[in-house]
Design an enzyme around this catalytic site. Sequence first.
Site, PDB file in Angstrom:
ATOM      1  N   ASP A  14       0.827  -1.244   0.070  1.00 22.78           N
ATOM      2  CA  ASP A  14      -0.143   0.077   0.277  1.00 22.78           C
ATOM      3  C   ASP A  14       0.883   1.441  -0.035  1.00 22.78           C
ATOM      4  O   ASP A  14       2.010   1.386   0.897  1.00 22.78           O
ATOM      5  CB  ASP A  14      -0.903   0.202   1.091  1.00 22.78           C
ATOM      6  CG  ASP A  14      -2.234   1.436   0.953  1.00 22.78           C
ATOM      7  OD1 ASP A  14      -3.281   0.757   0.604  1.00 22.78           O
ATOM      8  OD2 ASP A  14      -1.291   1.617   1.661  1.00 22.78           O
ATOM      9  N   ASP A  46      -1.490  10.310 -10.752  1.00 27.91           N
ATOM     10  CA  ASP A  46      -1.693   9.307 -11.129  1.00 27.91           C
ATOM     11  C   ASP A  46      -0.078   8.557 -11.570  1.00 27.91           C
ATOM     12  O   ASP A  46      -0.092   7.646 -12.069  1.00 27.91           O
ATOM     13  CB  ASP A  46      -2.286   9.077 -12.536  1.00 27.91           C
ATOM     14  CG  ASP A  46      -3.775   9.525 -11.961  1.00 27.91           C
ATOM     15  OD1 ASP A  46      -4.684   8.838 -11.689  1.00 27.91           O
ATOM     16  OD2 ASP A  46      -4.639  10.340 -12.934  1.00 27.91           O
ATOM     17  N   GLU A  75      -4.332   2.536  -3.987  1.00 33.87           N
ATOM     18  CA  GLU A  75      -3.892   2.299  -4.591  1.00 33.87           C
ATOM     19  C   GLU A  75      -2.586   1.081  -3.488  1.00 33.87           C
ATOM     20  O   GLU A  75      -1.476   1.326  -2.600  1.00 33.87           O
ATOM     21  CB  GLU A  75      -2.931   3.818  -2.804  1.00 33.87           C
ATOM     22  CG  GLU A  75      -3.464   3.716  -1.795  1.00 33.87           C
ATOM     23  CD  GLU A  75      -4.808   4.281  -0.926  1.00 33.87           C
ATOM     24  OE1 GLU A  75      -4.521   4.637  -0.424  1.00 33.87           O
ATOM     25  OE2 GLU A  75      -5.491   4.333  -2.610  1.00 33.87           O
ATOM     26  N   ASN A 127      -2.309  13.093  -3.292  1.00 34.53           N
ATOM     27  CA  ASN A 127      -3.590  13.723  -4.551  1.00 34.53           C
ATOM     28  C   ASN A 127      -4.006  14.731  -4.461  1.00 34.53           C
ATOM     29  O   ASN A 127      -4.137  16.232  -4.497  1.00 34.53           O
ATOM     30  CB  ASN A 127      -4.331  12.704  -4.110  1.00 34.53           C
ATOM     31  CG  ASN A 127      -4.148  11.714  -4.915  1.00 34.53           C
ATOM     32  OD1 ASN A 127      -3.653  11.774  -5.876  1.00 34.53           O
ATOM     33  ND2 ASN A 127      -5.296  10.114  -4.964  1.00 34.53           N
TER      34      ASN A 127
END
Length: 406
Positions: free
Chosen positions: A261, A278, A304, A269
């Site tokens: 993770d 991204d 993620e 973000n």
Amino acid sequence: MSSAVFILMINVSVAALLSITFLVIANYDKAFASARWICAAYAIGAVYYASEFLIAHFPASTAVATASYSALLVALAAYGVGIARKYDVRPPWRMLALLLVASILLNLYTQTLPRELILRNVLWQLPYAAIQAVSIWVLLHARRLGPLDRGLVGALGLSSIYFVVKPLVAVEAGGPGGTAGSYLDSVYALISQSTGIILAIAVALMTLAVYVGKMLSDATLKSETDTLSGLLNRRGFVDRADEILRTADRSGGPVTLILADIDHFKNVNDTYGHEAGDRVIQAFAGVMREVAGEEHAIGRIGGEEFAIVLSGTELSTARLIAEGARVAFSQSAVEGLADIEACTASFGVAQRHAGESYEQLLRCADIALYEAKNAGRDCVRTAPPVIRPNGNGDHAENRRMFRDKR
């Protein structure tokens, strides 16, 4: 109208329809551009069948007979090029060119021989068999052949053998007719045209099956692939993991699961925007693909969250692979992030116990991943072999706390 003439008319129509079919396939996707050569092959084949009528009307014309003979040679050669393109084999241009020139020259000599001579029929048919065999040669040089591909080899083999035995069929059927003009009235013409179109359709159907099989395979792959990372999505990953576990049940080999993770991904973000996020996803996917190799299943199973199922791999080796991914990702530079911003990820690793399902193995790796998050992130933790959660309640609680740790 003789039966052979009726069959010949059907042959022209069938060849034309097959040409249209492969043209549709070629225009379906640029990945199937090789079907244009197959389309051309059947279009030329239709011309060849139609030219048989001209021979009946111009029986003494060497030019018409040679043009008709050459049409089928070119059709078979075009098919061979299409098959080479389809299977990513370099087309044997020189071989085909030499065969075409030699076959046409041989045919010019063959036309001077008496029609009832069996040698004449042998020399007439062997070039067809030789050029058809080129397609078989191409297929046998392809990287991997599946059941449909082997079926195509078989159909082509039968077609090649038929060209070889046609002179014997001609003898048993009473010959190809006293003149070129009387060929269509012979029993041999009926047998030849009927059998020829049956084999041509068999080859066409097997070729069509190969293309359709590839279409279905591509559609399945797209439905199981995460478009952003290029890895398997959750559905595709679970299916592949279950397949690996079934194989391990038969072989008794070890299976491990790495769960990873990306740390603080929401902050990435929020701070740098979703485009930067991204790129982080893509960078991490590249790292996971590089450390795992193509023989293992790799997937993006959440926003993620990533996973790797390693077949034939012990826990200690899987931990080293996870550690390699952790270090590589922490040292990678992602465009759009500040130079001081380091991307990190946490990893949980678990080895499967005999008979465990994917869901049970996932729970164990999930616990290890939670421990990695709890230990400060950017580290690898393994699930102790003795800890195997039995119910869903503890797992659900672990997931709730894990989400808080992100």
